[in-house]
Design a protein around this motif. Sequence first.
Motif, PDB file in Angstrom:
ATOM      1  N   ILE A 180      11.165  26.372 110.663  1.00  0.00           N
ATOM      2  CA  ILE A 180      12.158  27.404 110.403  1.00  0.00           C
ATOM      3  C   ILE A 180      12.056  27.877 108.954  1.00  0.00           C
ATOM      4  O   ILE A 180      11.912  27.077 108.019  1.00  0.00           O
ATOM      5  CB  ILE A 180      13.582  26.871 110.661  1.00  0.00           C
ATOM      6  CG1 ILE A 180      13.675  26.286 112.079  1.00  0.00           C
ATOM      7  CG2 ILE A 180      14.625  27.971 110.463  1.00  0.00           C
ATOM      8  CD1 ILE A 180      13.419  27.282 113.179  1.00  0.00           C
TER       9      ILE A 180
ATOM     10  N   ASN B 137       9.984  32.144 111.740  1.00  0.00           N
ATOM     11  CA  ASN B 137      10.450  30.945 112.435  1.00  0.00           C
ATOM     12  C   ASN B 137       9.545  30.715 113.630  1.00  0.00           C
ATOM     13  O   ASN B 137       9.227  31.653 114.372  1.00  0.00           O
ATOM     14  CB  ASN B 137      11.888  31.117 112.935  1.00  0.00           C
ATOM     15  CG  ASN B 137      12.881  31.214 111.798  1.00  0.00           C
ATOM     16  OD1 ASN B 137      12.591  30.829 110.675  1.00  0.00           O
ATOM     17  ND2 ASN B 137      14.061  31.747 112.100  1.00  0.00           N
TER      18      ASN B 137
ATOM     19  N   SER C  92      10.041  22.451 115.514  1.00  0.00           N
ATOM     20  CA  SER C  92      10.307  23.797 115.008  1.00  0.00           C
ATOM     21  C   SER C  92       9.925  23.902 113.534  1.00  0.00           C
ATOM     22  O   SER C  92      10.051  22.930 112.775  1.00  0.00           O
ATOM     23  CB  SER C  92      11.782  24.153 115.170  1.00  0.00           C
ATOM     24  OG  SER C  92      12.172  24.105 116.521  1.00  0.00           O
TER      25      SER C  92
END
Length: 638
Positions: free
Chosen positions: A270, A284, A268
Motif C-alpha cells: 500500500i 497500491n 498487500s
Amino acid sequence: MDSEGTKICLIAPTENLAVRARALIARQGLQVRVEVAELENAVALARTLLKQGDWLFISRRGTRDLLRKKLRIDVVNIPSEASDYIQAIQRLRDETRPIAFFSFEEEISNELRTICYLLHLKMQHYSFKDSTECRRVVKQAVHDGAAWGLGGVVSEHYADLFHLPYIRVESSDAAILHALENAQQLYLNKQENARKQEQLRIRLERYQNILDYTHDAIIAIDEEGKISTTNQIANELLRPARPPFTGRPIEEVLPNTHLTNVLRTGKSEIGQMMQLQGSLVSTNRVPILVDGQVKGVVATFQDIKTLQSTERDIRVKLHEKGLVAKYHLSDILGNSPGIAKARKLARDFASSQFTVMIYGETGTGKEMFAQGIHNASPRKNGPFVAVNCTALNRDLLESELFGYADSSFTGARKGGKAGLFEMAHGGTVFLDEIGDLPLEFQAPLLRVLQEKEVRRVGDDRVIPVDIRVIAATNRNLLRLVEEEKFRRDLYYRLNVLSLTILPLRQRENDYLKIARTIYRQVALQQDPEKEKSFLRIMRACKTYPWPGNVRELTNVVERISLLLSCGQTEGEIFQILQADWEVQRKAAAPAEDPVPIQRGELDLPALQEALERNRGNVSQAARELGISRSTFYRHLKQ
C-alpha cells in the motif's frame, strides 16, 4: 393486484368460453383481454399483439402448444379437469355403446376413468398432436364403432365431417380461474424479473463508468500473472505497448509493476511510489484472496481511496443482492425473564450447526431471532436467505427453492437459475411459516437437510450445499404431524434445537420499553412533553393483550405519534384505540358453524357441484360433503 396496464390475453377456442371468462374476469376485478381464436388463427393474433409489447397468453392445451412451438413464448394452460366432463357424462350415462374421448396429446385422468368405470361407460381414448392426426383418429373412432365423441373444437370439426354425434367439452369456471391466477402470478414475476434485470444492467454500467472515468488507472492480473482487467486510463498508461492487453503477461506489458511479487507473497503493498512511463505515481497492490488462496492482484495508481470505497459498495450490491441479516440479538428489546431466557438460548444455539425450530405467535419477532442467531454464529459473514413458505406461489415453490436447469421449461432463464438453497451456500436459510409448507415439498426439503445437496428442476446432477436451517412457525407442528399434514421425520429433523418466544402479553412491561424505542424512531419531532403523553397513553394500555404482538404494537405507536402531532388529547387518543380494539374483537369472534349437508341431499347435482368445486378430485369432494370416498362413488353410481 393492481392489474392496470397489464398485458395478459386469454385466447378462447369458442365464444361460450370467452363469455364465461369475461364474466369471471369482471367478477375478480382483473384486466385481462379475451379473444376468440384457435390454432393458426390464435398464432396470428398472438403475433400481432406481441408487436405491441410483451404479452402473456392463456389458452387451452392445443392452442397453447402451437403458440409455444411457433412463437417460443410462455403460455399459461387452462387445465383439462375431470369436472369438465360431468355434464357430458350425465347426458350419456345410459349409453351402452363405446364413447370416444378426444384430447390434444393429453392423458385422460384417473378420476375421469374411474367415473366412467363406475357408470359402466365404455370409454375409448384418442389423442392427437395436430389437425392431420386429429382427422385420422376421429375416422378411426368411427371405424371402431364409437356412438359419441367428446372433446374440443378441433375434433368437433372432424366429427361433423364423419357424422359422429359429438358433445363439445368446455373448461369449467374453476379451471379458468386457476389459469387466471397462474397467469397473474407469472406476469408479476416476469415484470419483477425485468425490473431487476434493468437495475442490474444499470449497476453494471455504473461500475464500468467508475472504472473508465475515474482519475486513477486500474490494472488487474489473474493467478497466472496475465492481465484480466484494465480501464481506459490504464490503457493509455500501458502505451507505447500495443493493445490488446487482456490475456498478456503483465511483465511483458509493464515490467516494473511488482504485481507478480504480490501474487507470490499474497501480501498487500500500500502507498508505494514508483516510476511509471516517466512519471512518479503512488500505487497500491492488493491480492485477490478466495478461500485463503491468491487468485490474482489488483493495482491502482493515483487516488485510490475514492475508487476503493465506490468499488466495494458496488461489489456488495451486485453480489449480496440483499441476502443480509441486519438484526443482532442485542437489538431484541425487553428485560422480562421470558425474553431474557430466549435471548440466552439463542446465543447458546448460535455456535452450533444444528437446525433450530422457533415457535411463537405472529408478530413476536421470530425472524429477528433467526437473524440474531445467524449474526452470532460462525456463518455471520455468509448469506442469510429468508423464505416465507406461505408467500411463495405453490406452482413456483419447487423452482424457487431448488432452482432449475437450462431449458427445463418454456421461458426458463438461459443457463438455468440457482435456487434459494444454493444462494444460501455458506450461510443460513430461514424457513418462516414452515407449518404451511405443502406436503409434497416436505420430502425434498428433508432430503436437502439429510444429504446437504440439491437437485435443480430438470437436472440430473446434485449440487452440494453448506447451509444451516432455522425454521419458524406459529402453529402446533406436533398436532399437524398427528393430523398427517406434516411429515414426522421432517418434524424431528427440524426440531433438534427449539426456541419459544413468548407473546407480548406474557412479557410484563417489555411492551413499554419497546414502544418507547419505536416512538423515538418514528416521532416527527423530539418533544419531551409529547413523549410523556405518549408514555401515559401506553401505560393505560397495560391490560391490552396485544394479539398482534410487536407488529401490532409498532402500528399503535405510529398511530399515537401521528395523532399527538395533530393535536389530539391523551383521552381522545385512548378512546380511538379502544374503539378500534372493540371492532377487532368482534371481527375475530367465531362465525356460526355451517349447516352440514344431509345424506338425503346427495343427489347427482350435489355430487356434480362438489366435483366442480374441487376440480374433479373425488377425495376432496367427499371430504367436503362429510362422507367417505366409497360412499361418494356409491351415490354417484346410483
